[in-house]
Enzyme design. Structure first.
Site, PDB file in Angstrom:
ATOM      1  N   LYS A 187       0.863  -1.190   0.000  1.00 12.72           N
ATOM      2  CA  LYS A 187       0.000   0.000   0.000  1.00 12.72           C
ATOM      3  C   LYS A 187       0.897   1.237   0.000  1.00 12.72           C
ATOM      4  CE  LYS A 187      -1.708   3.263   2.454  1.00 12.72           C
ATOM      5  NZ  LYS A 187      -1.926   4.331   1.528  1.00 12.72           N
ATOM      6  N   GLU A 262      10.546   2.348  10.188  1.00  9.45           N
ATOM      7  CA  GLU A 262      11.550   3.395   9.998  1.00  9.45           C
ATOM      8  C   GLU A 262      10.795   4.722   9.954  1.00  9.45           C
ATOM      9  OE1 GLU A 262      14.620   3.156  10.448  1.00  9.45           O
ATOM     10  OE2 GLU A 262      14.737   0.969  10.389  1.00  9.45           O
ATOM     11  N   CYS A 296      13.961  11.865   5.384  1.00  6.14           N
ATOM     12  CA  CYS A 296      14.031  11.501   6.804  1.00  6.14           C
ATOM     13  C   CYS A 296      15.437  11.749   7.340  1.00  6.14           C
ATOM     14  CB  CYS A 296      13.634  10.046   6.988  1.00  6.14           C
ATOM     15  SG  CYS A 296      14.532   8.962   5.903  1.00  6.14           S
ATOM     16  N   GLU A 397      10.247  17.255  13.858  1.00  5.84           N
ATOM     17  CA  GLU A 397      10.599  17.087  12.448  1.00  5.84           C
ATOM     18  C   GLU A 397       9.732  18.042  11.617  1.00  5.84           C
ATOM     19  OE1 GLU A 397       9.311  13.463  10.446  1.00  5.84           O
ATOM     20  OE2 GLU A 397      11.354  13.249   9.667  1.00  5.84           O
TER      21      GLU A 397
HETATM   22  P1  NAP Z   1       2.743   8.941   7.099  1.00  5.21           P
HETATM   23  O1  NAP Z   1       1.705   9.960   7.090  1.00  5.21           O
HETATM   24  O2  NAP Z   1       3.067   8.251   8.364  1.00  5.21           O
HETATM   25  O3  NAP Z   1       2.310   7.866   6.005  1.00  5.21           O
HETATM   26  C1  NAP Z   1       3.112   6.749   5.702  1.00  5.21           C
HETATM   27  C2  NAP Z   1       2.232   5.658   5.125  1.00  5.21           C
HETATM   28  O4  NAP Z   1       1.340   5.154   6.133  1.00  5.21           O
HETATM   29  C3  NAP Z   1       1.350   6.116   3.979  1.00  5.21           C
HETATM   30  O5  NAP Z   1       1.262   5.082   3.040  1.00  5.21           O
HETATM   31  C4  NAP Z   1       0.013   6.322   4.670  1.00  5.21           C
HETATM   32  O6  NAP Z   1      -1.079   6.252   3.780  1.00  5.21           O
HETATM   33  C5  NAP Z   1       0.022   5.163   5.646  1.00  5.21           C
HETATM   34  N1  NAP Z   1      -0.896   5.289   6.779  1.00  5.21           N
HETATM   35  C6  NAP Z   1      -1.432   6.413   7.323  1.00  5.21           C
HETATM   36  N2  NAP Z   1      -2.234   6.082   8.376  1.00  5.21           N
HETATM   37  C7  NAP Z   1      -2.187   4.733   8.496  1.00  5.21           C
HETATM   38  C8  NAP Z   1      -2.782   3.797   9.401  1.00  5.21           C
HETATM   39  N3  NAP Z   1      -3.601   4.175  10.376  1.00  5.21           N
HETATM   40  N4  NAP Z   1      -2.509   2.492   9.237  1.00  5.21           N
HETATM   41  C9  NAP Z   1      -1.672   2.078   8.270  1.00  5.21           C
HETATM   42  N5  NAP Z   1      -1.094   2.906   7.381  1.00  5.21           N
HETATM   43  C10 NAP Z   1      -1.339   4.223   7.503  1.00  5.21           C
HETATM   44  O7  NAP Z   1       4.134   9.510   6.545  1.00  5.21           O
HETATM   45  P2  NAP Z   1       4.363  10.376   5.218  1.00  5.21           P
HETATM   46  O8  NAP Z   1       3.817  11.736   5.465  1.00  5.21           O
HETATM   47  O9  NAP Z   1       3.933   9.631   4.019  1.00  5.21           O
HETATM   48  O10 NAP Z   1       5.969  10.430   5.166  1.00  5.21           O
HETATM   49  C11 NAP Z   1       6.724  11.311   5.900  1.00  5.21           C
HETATM   50  C12 NAP Z   1       7.324  10.649   7.125  1.00  5.21           C
HETATM   51  O11 NAP Z   1       8.072   9.505   6.740  1.00  5.21           O
HETATM   52  C13 NAP Z   1       8.315  11.532   7.858  1.00  5.21           C
HETATM   53  O12 NAP Z   1       8.125  11.418   9.241  1.00  5.21           O
HETATM   54  C14 NAP Z   1       9.674  10.930   7.475  1.00  5.21           C
HETATM   55  O13 NAP Z   1      10.699  11.175   8.381  1.00  5.21           O
HETATM   56  C15 NAP Z   1       9.337   9.500   7.389  1.00  5.21           C
HETATM   57  N6  NAP Z   1      10.335   8.781   6.583  1.00  5.21           N
HETATM   58  C16 NAP Z   1      11.208   7.950   7.218  1.00  5.21           C
HETATM   59  C17 NAP Z   1      12.183   7.271   6.504  1.00  5.21           C
HETATM   60  C18 NAP Z   1      13.130   6.340   7.193  1.00  5.21           C
HETATM   61  O14 NAP Z   1      13.614   5.441   6.528  1.00  5.21           O
HETATM   62  N7  NAP Z   1      13.390   6.502   8.469  1.00  5.21           N
HETATM   63  C19 NAP Z   1      12.265   7.443   5.127  1.00  5.21           C
HETATM   64  C20 NAP Z   1      11.370   8.311   4.504  1.00  5.21           C
HETATM   65  C21 NAP Z   1      10.394   8.966   5.245  1.00  5.21           C
HETATM   66  P3  NAP Z   1      -1.688   7.625   3.119  1.00  5.21           P
HETATM   67  O15 NAP Z   1      -0.622   8.189   2.277  1.00  5.21           O
HETATM   68  O16 NAP Z   1      -2.831   7.114   2.321  1.00  5.21           O
HETATM   69  O17 NAP Z   1      -2.065   8.491   4.257  1.00  5.21           O
END
Ligand code: NAP
Ligand code: MG
Length: 496
Positions: A187, A262, A296, A397
């Site tokens: 997903k 992550e 990130c 962040e």
């Molecule tokens: P996010 O809002 O947490 O979303 C990540 C994924 O989770 C998306 O596919 C989202 O779907 C899904 N999701 C949301 N709510 C969910 C739930 N209740 N159950 C299961 N899945 C759910 O993060 P983002 O805004 O896409 O990305 C930014 C974040 O990613 C930042 O905090 C960044 O630091 C982190 N990041 C970390 C790394 C690493 O390797 N450490 C790498 C890249 C990014 P939807 O898109 O449909 O909401």
């Protein structure tokens, strides 16, 4: 993989990207679609994605479940061969996929091409794993026995990814999952689902057997949540925000399935008095502002020793002013827009917060408007000085083009400040002093420790992951990926 439909409320024709379930591109049972918007021009719809239903999700998971046995039986070497084919197809489609990425989430075209090329390299790396060992022989205390370990797949793996690396992150999860014999339900982030659909199409075109990789779009709170709660899932790998990571962890832990998270970072860069300041400036600019700060591993806190604070800032501000902001498809543009309206608003709020907290806005902080910019989500590269470690802009962040500058009287204090957040993903130091860099390696709380190099560098053959709230502790990429995607059987054979 797609159907042509007339876009809602617009005169353009955009494509609806379907789900990929059991070897077929299929329509959702729900007819509602969601538009994916170009953040450089919000009037442009890059494509539509489906708002899938619980039944669609159920079909996807069941299909992965049914394919589990036969995919495992195919054997690791042959599974690797499939990944070689996927790599070639991704390479052939590199330009189209990179352009889609730029249109969908705004990073510049050269960066998008670089990321897609990395996807190709990751696929080849894990394709090669097909021919590498899947266990070790261990001497038994019984001289007539043979004892060895054998790796076995975990089963059905749920893959949930963020929008900021829409090619590399899905691939660094899916490729090892598949080569080690698991089947996958993927997903993607809604903000980058069109790019993700194109990546999945490379697997489809490579002839990966039906059910081995399934792809389903829909909102995280609905489809993502149902995926992590599904009883057929054996493991879940997640990259995204800390808040959602907690939800994933709770669900997985309550059912006793494997999980890997992550999450965010607030990555520090220490600049010591003996650093090469030009080298440090270049790295901070790149680490802080490439991908519009939406990595990130982005450099978001720069901790500078008092003696060089003013000189360093002067050089940093000069370099920042040279950054060209605009549509990432255009030549000469170094930094694109924020990836979405939501990100844009968040970053603007943090800039206001920084001012309220009493930090000094040294450069940037503006929203670009006018003919070229008003259709996009543009914010200029922003630097705050006089930032105190306890300020929210130094703790949370921001995920945008904002760098905070903090002062330290010596290395010990600098490391103390660097460690003073809940995150621990990556960290770097600029120094020419061996004792300083050795102290930094020992004392810093970070999974990626970088010396005289920007905080945002990741190599696919090395372990990647953070400490503290940045990670659940396991590591991705390189050989370490095996630890998550396999279980170990210890086998003991006694002759008779
Ligand atoms: P996010 O809002 O947490 O979303 C990540 C994924 O989770 C998306 O596919 C989202 O779907 C899904 N999701 C949301 N709510 C969910 C739930 N209740 N159950 C299961 N899945 C759910 O993060 P983002 O805004 O896409 O990305 C930014 C974040 O990613 C930042 O905090 C960044 O630091 C982190 N990041 C970390 C790394 C690493 O390797 N450490 C790498 C890249 C990014 P939807 O898109 O449909 O909401
Ligand atoms: Mg978008």
């Amino acid at each position: 993989m797609e159907e042509r439909v007339i876009g809602v409320n617009v005169s353009t024709i955009a494509t609806t990207h379907l789900n990929y379930i059991n070897g077929q591109w299929v329509r959702s049972l729900n007819e509602k679609v969601e538009a994916s918007i170009n953040p450089a021009n919000k009037n442009e719809i890059v494509g539509y994605i489906q708002k899938s239903t619980k039944d669609d999700l159920d079909n996807a998971v069941k299909s992965a479940y049914q394919a589990k046995k036969s995919w495992k039986k195919i054997g690791q070497a042959e599974r690797g061969q499939f990944l070689f084919k996927v790599a070639n197809i991704l390479e052939e489609n590199l330009n189209d996929i990179a352009e889609t990425m730029t249109r969908e989430m705004g990073k510049t075209l050269p960066e998008a091409k670089g990321e897609t090329a990395r996807g190709v390299a990751i696929l080849r790396y894990y394709a090669g794993e097909g021919m590498r060992k899947d266990g070790d022989v261990i001497p038994s205390s019984d001289k007539d026995a043979l004892m060895f370990t054998k790796r076995t797949p975990v089963g059905v793996v749920g893959v949930i990814t963020p929008w900021n690396f829409p090619v590399a992150i899905p691939i660094w999860k899916i490729a090892p999952a598949l080569v080690y014999g698991n089947t996958v339900v993927f997903k993607p982030a809604t903000e980058a689902a069109v790019t993700a659909a194109k990546v999945v199409d490379c697997f489809a075109k490579a002839g990966v057997p039906k059910g081995v990789l399934n792809f389903i779009t829909g909102s995280g709170s609905v489809i993502g949540q149902q995926l992590i709660d599904h009883s057929f899932l054996d493991a879940i790998t997640f990259t995204g925000s800390e808040g959602v990571g907690q939800v994933v962890a709770n669900s997985a832990a309550s059912r006793g399935i494997k999980f890997q998270l992550e999450m965010g970072g607030k990555n520090p860069v220490i600049v010591t008095k003996d650093a090469d300041l030009d080298q440090a400036v270049e790295a901070v600019i790149s680490g802080g502002f490439r991908s519009t700060g939406q990595k990130c591993t982005a450099s978001s806190r720069v901790i500078i020793e008092n003696q060089i604070y003013d000189t360093f800032i002067e050089k940093l501000v000069q370099a920042t002013k040279k950054i060209t902001v605009g549509d990432g498809l255009k030549e000469g543009i170094w930094m694109g827009p924020c990836a979405s309206e939501n990100q844009f608003n968040n970053v603007r709020e943090y800039i206001e917060l920084g001012k309220e907290e009493g930090a000094t806005l040294i450069v940037g902080g503006e929203t670009l408007s006018g003919e070229e910019y008003s259709k996009g989500f543009y914010i200029t590269p922003t630097i705050f000085g006089n930032v105190k470690p306890e300020m929210r802009i130094a703790q949370e962040e921001i995920f945008g083009p904002v760098i905070t500058l903090l002062r330290a009287s010596d290395l010990t204090e600098a490391i103390e400040i660097a460690n003073n957040t809940k995150y621990g993903l990556s960290a770097s130091i600029f120094t020419s002093n061996i004792s300083s860099l050795l102290e930094f390696i020992d004392e810093i709380d970070a999974g990626l420790v970088r010396i005289n190099a920007e905080s945002a560098g990741v190599e696919l053959q090395a372990p990647f992951g953070g400490m503290k709230s940045s990670s659940s502790g396991s590591r991705e990429q390189g050989e370490t990926a095996k630890e998550f995607y396999t279980a170990i059987k210890t086998v003991f054979i006694k002759g008779n």
